[in-house]
Write a protein that holds these residues in place. Structure first.
Motif, PDB file in Angstrom:
ATOM      1  N   PRO A 139       3.391   1.428 -12.001  1.00  0.00           N
ATOM      2  CA  PRO A 139       4.675   1.884 -11.451  1.00  0.00           C
ATOM      3  C   PRO A 139       4.708   1.703  -9.936  1.00  0.00           C
ATOM      4  CG  PRO A 139       3.739   3.527 -12.930  1.00  0.00           C
ATOM      5  CD  PRO A 139       2.678   2.491 -12.697  1.00  0.00           C
ATOM      6  N   PHE A 140       5.652   0.903  -9.453  1.00  0.00           N
ATOM      7  CA  PHE A 140       5.833   0.643  -8.027  1.00  0.00           C
ATOM      8  C   PHE A 140       4.570   0.076  -7.382  1.00  0.00           C
ATOM      9  CE2 PHE A 140       8.730   4.071  -9.210  1.00  0.00           C
ATOM     10  CZ  PHE A 140       9.928   3.486  -8.895  1.00  0.00           C
ATOM     11  N   GLN A 141       3.830  -0.729  -8.136  1.00  0.00           N
ATOM     12  CA  GLN A 141       2.656  -1.423  -7.613  1.00  0.00           C
ATOM     13  C   GLN A 141       2.698  -2.864  -8.091  1.00  0.00           C
ATOM     14  OE1 GLN A 141      -1.171   0.489  -8.137  1.00  0.00           O
ATOM     15  NE2 GLN A 141      -0.188   2.479  -8.340  1.00  0.00           N
ATOM     16  N   TRP A 142       2.416  -3.772  -7.161  1.00  0.00           N
ATOM     17  CA  TRP A 142       2.476  -5.190  -7.478  1.00  0.00           C
ATOM     18  C   TRP A 142       1.136  -5.846  -7.203  1.00  0.00           C
ATOM     19  CZ3 TRP A 142       6.384  -2.291  -5.549  1.00  0.00           C
ATOM     20  CH2 TRP A 142       7.594  -2.305  -6.270  1.00  0.00           C
ATOM     21  N   GLY A 179       7.468  16.462   6.803  1.00  0.00           N
ATOM     22  CA  GLY A 179       6.432  15.494   6.448  1.00  0.00           C
ATOM     23  C   GLY A 179       5.887  15.667   5.052  1.00  0.00           C
ATOM     24  N   LEU A 180       6.108  16.830   4.444  1.00  0.00           N
ATOM     25  CA  LEU A 180       5.540  17.103   3.123  1.00  0.00           C
ATOM     26  C   LEU A 180       5.986  16.130   2.038  1.00  0.00           C
ATOM     27  CD1 LEU A 180       5.510  20.994   2.967  1.00  0.00           C
ATOM     28  CD2 LEU A 180       3.581  19.450   3.268  1.00  0.00           C
ATOM     29  N   PRO A 181       7.259  15.678   2.004  1.00  0.00           N
ATOM     30  CA  PRO A 181       7.628  14.747   0.937  1.00  0.00           C
ATOM     31  C   PRO A 181       6.791  13.474   0.908  1.00  0.00           C
ATOM     32  CG  PRO A 181       9.589  15.606   1.980  1.00  0.00           C
ATOM     33  CD  PRO A 181       8.418  16.071   2.809  1.00  0.00           C
ATOM     34  N   GLY A 182       6.284  13.064   2.061  1.00  0.00           N
ATOM     35  CA  GLY A 182       5.457  11.861   2.090  1.00  0.00           C
ATOM     36  C   GLY A 182       4.188  11.989   1.281  1.00  0.00           C
ATOM     37  N   LEU A 183       3.713  13.217   1.105  1.00  0.00           N
ATOM     38  CA  LEU A 183       2.510  13.422   0.312  1.00  0.00           C
ATOM     39  C   LEU A 183       2.745  13.077  -1.154  1.00  0.00           C
ATOM     40  CD1 LEU A 183       1.289  16.805   1.830  1.00  0.00           C
ATOM     41  CD2 LEU A 183       0.489  14.501   2.369  1.00  0.00           C
ATOM     42  N   LEU A 184       3.983  13.227  -1.623  1.00  0.00           N
ATOM     43  CA  LEU A 184       4.276  12.915  -3.023  1.00  0.00           C
ATOM     44  C   LEU A 184       3.974  11.466  -3.349  1.00  0.00           C
ATOM     45  CD1 LEU A 184       7.661  14.760  -3.588  1.00  0.00           C
ATOM     46  CD2 LEU A 184       5.426  15.412  -4.473  1.00  0.00           C
ATOM     47  N   SER A 185       4.258  10.559  -2.414  1.00  0.00           N
ATOM     48  CA  SER A 185       4.030   9.147  -2.713  1.00  0.00           C
ATOM     49  C   SER A 185       2.547   8.840  -2.771  1.00  0.00           C
ATOM     50  CB  SER A 185       4.706   8.258  -1.676  1.00  0.00           C
ATOM     51  OG  SER A 185       4.127   8.450  -0.415  1.00  0.00           O
ATOM     52  N   GLY A 186       1.732   9.649  -2.076  1.00  0.00           N
ATOM     53  CA  GLY A 186       0.291   9.485  -2.210  1.00  0.00           C
ATOM     54  C   GLY A 186      -0.161   9.774  -3.627  1.00  0.00           C
ATOM     55  N   PHE A 187       0.407  10.824  -4.222  1.00  0.00           N
ATOM     56  CA  PHE A 187       0.095  11.125  -5.615  1.00  0.00           C
ATOM     57  C   PHE A 187       0.653  10.055  -6.540  1.00  0.00           C
ATOM     58  CE2 PHE A 187      -0.238  15.443  -3.823  1.00  0.00           C
ATOM     59  CZ  PHE A 187      -1.527  15.734  -4.247  1.00  0.00           C
ATOM     60  N   LEU A 234       7.350   8.566  -6.609  1.00  0.00           N
ATOM     61  CA  LEU A 234       7.705   7.722  -5.472  1.00  0.00           C
ATOM     62  C   LEU A 234       9.203   7.702  -5.201  1.00  0.00           C
ATOM     63  CD1 LEU A 234       5.780   5.191  -3.902  1.00  0.00           C
ATOM     64  CD2 LEU A 234       8.016   4.313  -4.491  1.00  0.00           C
ATOM     65  N   PRO A 235      10.064   7.522  -6.226  1.00  0.00           N
ATOM     66  CA  PRO A 235      11.505   7.629  -5.946  1.00  0.00           C
ATOM     67  C   PRO A 235      11.896   9.012  -5.429  1.00  0.00           C
ATOM     68  CG  PRO A 235      11.145   6.661  -8.119  1.00  0.00           C
ATOM     69  CD  PRO A 235       9.814   7.087  -7.607  1.00  0.00           C
ATOM     70  N   LEU A 236      11.267  10.058  -5.973  1.00  0.00           N
ATOM     71  CA  LEU A 236      11.552  11.409  -5.477  1.00  0.00           C
ATOM     72  C   LEU A 236      11.130  11.565  -4.025  1.00  0.00           C
ATOM     73  CD1 LEU A 236      10.522  13.597  -8.551  1.00  0.00           C
ATOM     74  CD2 LEU A 236      12.835  13.167  -7.697  1.00  0.00           C
ATOM     75  N   THR A 237      10.036  10.895  -3.655  1.00  0.00           N
ATOM     76  CA  THR A 237       9.583  10.938  -2.265  1.00  0.00           C
ATOM     77  C   THR A 237      10.622  10.342  -1.326  1.00  0.00           C
ATOM     78  OG1 THR A 237       7.259  10.824  -2.879  1.00  0.00           O
ATOM     79  CG2 THR A 237       7.814  10.093  -0.674  1.00  0.00           C
ATOM     80  N   VAL A 238      11.150   9.169  -1.698  1.00  0.00           N
ATOM     81  CA  VAL A 238      12.159   8.510  -0.853  1.00  0.00           C
ATOM     82  C   VAL A 238      13.387   9.398  -0.704  1.00  0.00           C
ATOM     83  CG1 VAL A 238      13.686   6.517  -0.668  1.00  0.00           C
ATOM     84  CG2 VAL A 238      11.326   6.205  -1.425  1.00  0.00           C
ATOM     85  N   VAL A 239      13.844   9.982  -1.809  1.00  0.00           N
ATOM     86  CA  VAL A 239      15.010  10.875  -1.764  1.00  0.00           C
ATOM     87  C   VAL A 239      14.716  12.092  -0.890  1.00  0.00           C
ATOM     88  CG1 VAL A 239      16.473  12.395  -3.143  1.00  0.00           C
ATOM     89  CG2 VAL A 239      15.930  10.104  -3.968  1.00  0.00           C
ATOM     90  N   ALA A 240      13.519  12.674  -1.050  1.00  0.00           N
ATOM     91  CA  ALA A 240      13.163  13.869  -0.273  1.00  0.00           C
ATOM     92  C   ALA A 240      13.054  13.552   1.219  1.00  0.00           C
ATOM     93  CB  ALA A 240      11.847  14.457  -0.784  1.00  0.00           C
ATOM     94  N   LEU A 241      12.476  12.399   1.557  1.00  0.00           N
ATOM     95  CA  LEU A 241      12.352  12.023   2.969  1.00  0.00           C
ATOM     96  C   LEU A 241      13.722  11.783   3.593  1.00  0.00           C
ATOM     97  CD1 LEU A 241       9.253   9.672   2.813  1.00  0.00           C
ATOM     98  CD2 LEU A 241       9.400  11.829   4.057  1.00  0.00           C
ATOM     99  N   LEU A 242      14.606  11.095   2.863  1.00  0.00           N
ATOM    100  CA  LEU A 242      15.960  10.899   3.378  1.00  0.00           C
ATOM    101  C   LEU A 242      16.694  12.236   3.490  1.00  0.00           C
ATOM    102  CD1 LEU A 242      17.023   7.692   1.418  1.00  0.00           C
ATOM    103  CD2 LEU A 242      16.624   7.887   3.886  1.00  0.00           C
ATOM    104  N   GLY A 243      16.485  13.110   2.509  1.00  0.00           N
ATOM    105  CA  GLY A 243      17.133  14.426   2.539  1.00  0.00           C
ATOM    106  C   GLY A 243      16.696  15.262   3.718  1.00  0.00           C
TER     107      GLY A 243
END
Length: 200
Positions: free
Chosen positions: A83-86, A144-152, A179-188
């Motif tokens: 998921p979201f890795q190439w 900054g906390l939402p960025g941690l979600l994408s690490g997981f 990862l999509p939730l992270t992007v939404v949370a960071l924009l929010g």
């Protein structure tokens, strides 16, 4: 009835326009200051490197110098391995540093790193100028906390394997949504900080 609907629609559009304008002012204000630029650069670069390390695309090995590219790199660059890795298409070794290059992973990591850096820069600058904003001292940390979600999202399954947790299919499928939730949370959070900046 239609007049009321039109008025409600215009009111929502005006609020969104005001929110975007305030956020643009907040971002511009943060990036015109040296401390904002420094925080954006340092936190963004640190997050980007940690993101690549979490994907196991950045690491250390025997010292050397090498650049190698796979066959059919354009085709393989779009092949998903998770998921979201190439798939990586090149290996770059400079001294002890080894980097697997996957253009889409690099692009995604750069976008996330920019959002994390902007959130922290805007929050820190706004916190240091309380006369212009209505932010509490925890705004920078919260943003900054939402960025941690994408690490997981990128390395969560690996962490589960390392600690020996037997993950069900449902738990593993949860990681693809982080990862999509992270992007939404960071924009929010960026819009939230921007909404609390007084443009006057």
């Amino acid at each position: 009835m239609s007049t009321d609907s039109a008025a409600d629609g215009a009111g929502v559009a005006a609020r969104i326009e005001r929110l975007l304008r305030h956020t643009a002012v907040a971002v511009r204000g943060a990036l015109t200051r040296r401390d904002g630029q420094l925080l954006l650069g340092v936190s963004g670069l640190a997050y980007f490197l940690l993101y690549l390390a979490g994907l196991r695309h950045l690491g250390f090995g025997p010292a050397g110098y090498e650049v190698s590219v796979v066959s059919n790199p354009l085709t393989r660059a779009f092949r998903q391995v998770g998921p979201f890795q190439w798939e990586p298409i090149a290996l770059v070794v400079v001294g002890p540093v080894e980097l697997l290059v996957s253009p889409l992973n690099v692009l995604l990591g750069a976008v996330l790193a920019s959002l994390v850096g902007l959130n922290l820069a805007v929050s820190a600058v706004a916190w240091r100028g309380p006369s212009a904003c209505r932010l509490g001292p925890g705004a920078g940390a919260v943003s900054g906390l939402p960025g941690l979600l994408s690490g997981f999202a990128c390395c969560g399954p690996t962490i589960l394997l390392v600690v020996g947790v037997q993950a069900s299919a449902g738990l593993l499928s949860l990681f693809q949504w982080l990862l999509p939730l992270t992007v939404v949370a960071l924009l929010g959070t960026l819009l939230w900080v921007g909404s609390r900046v007084e443009t006057t």
